[in-house]
Motif scaffolding. Structure first.
Motif: not given
Length: 157
Positions: A29, A40, A52
């Motif tokens: 992420p 995330s 997310w």
């Protein structure tokens, strides 16, 4: 018009980087947040449930990671339009040390017109994500494609 086959959202693009680097951009992420979502709850790993967030829109999705094949494939379910769909990334290594990325989103639900609308919107979104990834990895440029797609929907801070 009757739909004979369920629509599938699909986007594909050549990224001029090796598969390990392209794959890492989606599972990590810290990298993905530079071209797709803003944050995330964790790295993609088989069996994990991740959140997310797109802070600029005040939107989040729950992601269930179904399968990870290092540098080759990612398979998730996510809550898209309040109904889960399946997204699969395939990373194909090429002889010139580049990667062909194919992303499909399947399992849309609802009436015919709504399913078609979801598939078209998903195809558009996946294409923007791949273009943003390409610019980031090949040229170290952040194009801001995701926030710029719906500028009037951005939440005022």
């Amino acid at each position: 018009m009757n739909i004979q086959q369920a629509p599938v959202a699909k986007a594909e693009l050549l990224i001029r980087k090796p598969p390990a680097e392209v794959f890492e951009a989606f599972v990590n992420p810290a990298i993905t947040s530079k071209f797709w979502f803003t944050k995330s709850s964790g790295r993609l790993e088989t069996g994990k449930r991740i959140r997310w967030d797109w802070d600029m829109y005040g939107v989040s999705v729950q992601v269930h990671v179904k399968a990870i094949e290092e540098n080759k494939r990612i398979l998730i379910d996510w809550s898209n339009h309040d109904a889960p769909t399946t997204v699969e990334w395939i990373f194909t290594a090429r002889a010139d040390h580049t990667t062909f990325v194919s992303v499909t989103n399947t399992g849309f639900s609802g009436e015919g017109d709504e399913v078609v609308k979801q598939a078209i919107a998903s195809t558009e979104g996946l294409a923007l994500v791949l273009a943003g990834l390409k610019a980031l990895l090949e040229h170290n440029i952040s194009l801001n494609l995701v926030p710029d797609r719906f500028p009037d929907a951005i939440k005022k801070r």
